[in-house]
Structures are given as C-alpha cells and as structure tokens.
Enzyme design. Structure first.
Site, short mmCIF file in Angstrom:
data_model
loop_
_atom_site.label_atom_id
_atom_site.label_comp_id
_atom_site.label_asym_id
_atom_site.label_seq_id
_atom_site.Cartn_x
_atom_site.Cartn_y
_atom_site.Cartn_z
N SER A 243 -5.82 -0.28 13.06
CA SER A 243 -6.62 0.94 13.22
C SER A 243 -7.30 0.90 14.58
CB SER A 243 -7.70 1.02 12.14
OG SER A 243 -8.65 2.04 12.43
N TYR B 202 -14.96 -3.07 8.44
CA TYR B 202 -13.57 -2.62 8.61
C TYR B 202 -13.07 -2.87 10.03
CZ TYR B 202 -9.61 0.69 8.58
OH TYR B 202 -8.37 1.27 8.68
N LYS C 275 -9.87 -5.22 11.22
CA LYS C 275 -8.71 -4.73 11.97
C LYS C 275 -8.59 -5.43 13.33
CE LYS C 275 -7.06 -1.94 8.91
NZ LYS C 275 -5.77 -2.24 8.25
N ASP D 261 -2.40 -6.62 -6.81
CA ASP D 261 -3.58 -6.61 -5.95
C ASP D 261 -3.39 -7.67 -4.89
OD1 ASP D 261 -6.03 -6.77 -4.71
OD2 ASP D 261 -7.20 -7.07 -6.55
N GLY E 264 0.83 -1.20 0.00
CA GLY E 264 0.00 0.00 0.00
C GLY E 264 0.86 1.25 0.00
N ILE F 218 -0.33 6.57 4.43
CA ILE F 218 0.62 6.05 5.40
C ILE F 218 1.73 5.28 4.71
CG2 ILE F 218 0.90 4.39 7.29
CD1 ILE F 218 -1.94 5.22 8.21
N ASN G 226 0.74 -2.78 5.16
CA ASN G 226 -0.04 -1.56 5.27
C ASN G 226 -1.25 -1.54 4.35
OD1 ASN G 226 -0.49 1.46 5.74
ND2 ASN G 226 0.01 1.40 3.55
N ALA G 227 -1.21 -2.26 3.25
CA ALA G 227 -2.30 -2.21 2.27
C ALA G 227 -3.63 -2.58 2.91
CB ALA G 227 -2.00 -3.14 1.10
N SER H 215 1.62 3.44 -2.38
CA SER H 215 1.41 4.48 -3.38
C SER H 215 0.79 5.76 -2.84
CB SER H 215 0.56 3.95 -4.54
OG SER H 215 -0.70 3.50 -4.07
#
Length: 268
Positions: free
Chosen positions: A143, A156, A160, A65, A14, A19, A92-93, A16
C-alpha cells in the site's frame, strides 16, 4: 506476446473480495489453476464459482485465517496436495486499522501485524521450496501507506513498510534460485476495507471516495481491476527480469498525499 497462465498454479490469498477477487478473476480468465484463500466461506465459494465459469477450471477454495500458524499450514499443504506444484504466490490478504499512537491499543497492533506481516512471512517461507522447483514468483500486495505518511495510518502503514522491505530482502535471497519477488503498492482503491474499518454508510463511503479522488493528481481512485492487471503483469514472463521492485498503482497519489485525509476522518 500475450499473457497466458495455462497449466500454471496460482495461489491468491484474501480472494473473497476486493483486490483479491479481481485478481482471481483475471488469473482465471488467463487459464490459471487457482488456489483461493479467504475467511468468509460464502463469499470465497462465490468467487470460485465465478472463476470456474470463465474457463471451466475449478479453483480450490481454502477457508483459513492466515494470521494463525494453523491457517497458513493448512493453506500451503492443501494447495500442494491438490495441485502438486505452485508457480505464483499472491500475498494479498490483509487487514487495516484506523488509529494513532495516542489512541492505539496493543491488541490492534498485534492483529494487524499478525496477518499483514507474520502471515505473509510464514506462508512464503513454507512455499519457497515449491517456488524454487517451478522457478516461480511472489507478488505481495502492499500500500502507498508504507511511504505516504498520514495521521491515523498506524499500525497499517508500519506493516506495509515492513512488507515492502520483506519484498526486497527475499527477492535478493531467492534471485540466484530463479524466483522473483515483487510488490504492488495500491493507492486508494474501491473495496470494503475502509467501510469495515470506519463503519461508514454507503453514502459516507462514496463521499470519502470523492474526497480521495479530488486529492489524487489523476483525479480518480483505483478499482480492483487496476491492481489485478499489475499483479498479473509482474507474475508473467513479461516481467521475467523484474524482481525486488515495489510498483505503485495510485494515480500519482504518492506525490501529493491528500491533505489531512485520515486526520479529518479521525476527527469525524
């Protein structure tokens, strides 16, 4: 003791934007050899170029992906083929979704868990042998949604919470092999993820950030650099005996969750 990642190979997923971008830039500034993964090729290559300018080391950009087995396998193979080793894995993605049980579709649940949980599980699984060999470590990006309950944070928050427990379980399993596993748990952090999730305009997003900052005990939301510094700290020898730990970087938000922050947005 200064933090130095010279000759260390670090894989950041992740990478790009948000974070991940901040983390990649900080590791680059500290001399790391970087493997950077993202789905947006243009943005990923821009981050790789920015990292290259810092210390003259050319990162390996991998467009993949991580919600697919093919993407995970490509990432692991290309990283090890290129560098021959791995010292740090930063998972991180991730993606988010703003919904609740009464509105949710199973496709949304599957997509979030496919990337945020299954992808992390699979990539870590494939790279454990390399990390055991290097006595390296893993830093997962979680998170506060894993512990701070708010209407609208399904699925979500569930994903997490699973990631936090994955961190503890794998840390226990790998500790005898000299591999540390930790997680950083950000609070509200400036990034594009909320705008993508909600469709907010820039003005609406800034209003949302102001509302979140006002609800945070320290009166500020996080920047990507705040999270990156903690990731680097946990990945460094400064944390050589830290494992199985979830570190909150949230301005105290876990103690005073914003009243109806997400439920208000759900009604808008």
């Amino acid at each position: 003791m200064n933090i130095d990642f010279t000759d260390k190979v670090v894989l950041v997923t992740g990478a790009s934007a948000g974070i991940g971008e901040s983390t990649a830039l900080l590791f680059a500034a500290l001399g790391a050899k970087l493997s950077l993964v993202g789905r947006n090729e243009g943005k990923l290559r821009a981050v790789a170029a920015a990292c290259h300018k810092l210390r003259g080391l050319q990162p390996l950009p991998i467009v993949a992906d991580l919600g697919t087995d093919e993407g995970v396998e490509k990432t692991a193979k290309e990283t090890l083929d290129h560098f021959g080793k791995l010292d740090v894995l930063v998972n991180n993605a991730g993606i988010s979704a703003r919904t609740c049980l009464q509105l949710a579709e199973m496709a949304t649940f599957d997509e979030v868990f496919r990337i945020d949980v299954r992808g992390v599980y699979n990539l870590t699984r494939l790279l454990v042998p390399a990390l055991v060999q290097s006595k390296g470590n893993v830093v997962n990006v979680s998170s506060i949604a894993a512990t701070v309950v708010a209407v609208g944070s399904l699925p979500y928050g569930m994903a997490k919470a699973a990631l936090d427990h994955f961190t503890r379980l794998v840390a226990l399993e790998l500790a005898p092999k000299g591999v540390r596993v930790n997680a950083v748990s950000p609070g509200v952090t400036v990034s594009n993820i909320v705008k993508r999730m909600t469709g907010y305009t820039e003005e609406q997003y800034q209003e949302w950030l102001s509302f979140a900052a006002a609800a945070t005990p320290m009166g500020k939301v996080c920047e990507g650099e705040d999270i990156a510094r903690m990731i680097v700290h946990l990945a460094s020898d400064h944390s050589r005996l830290v494992t199985g730990t979830i570190v909150e970087v949230d301005g105290g938000l876990r103690f005073a969750p914003p009243a109806n922050l997400l439920s208000q947005q759900m009604k808008s």
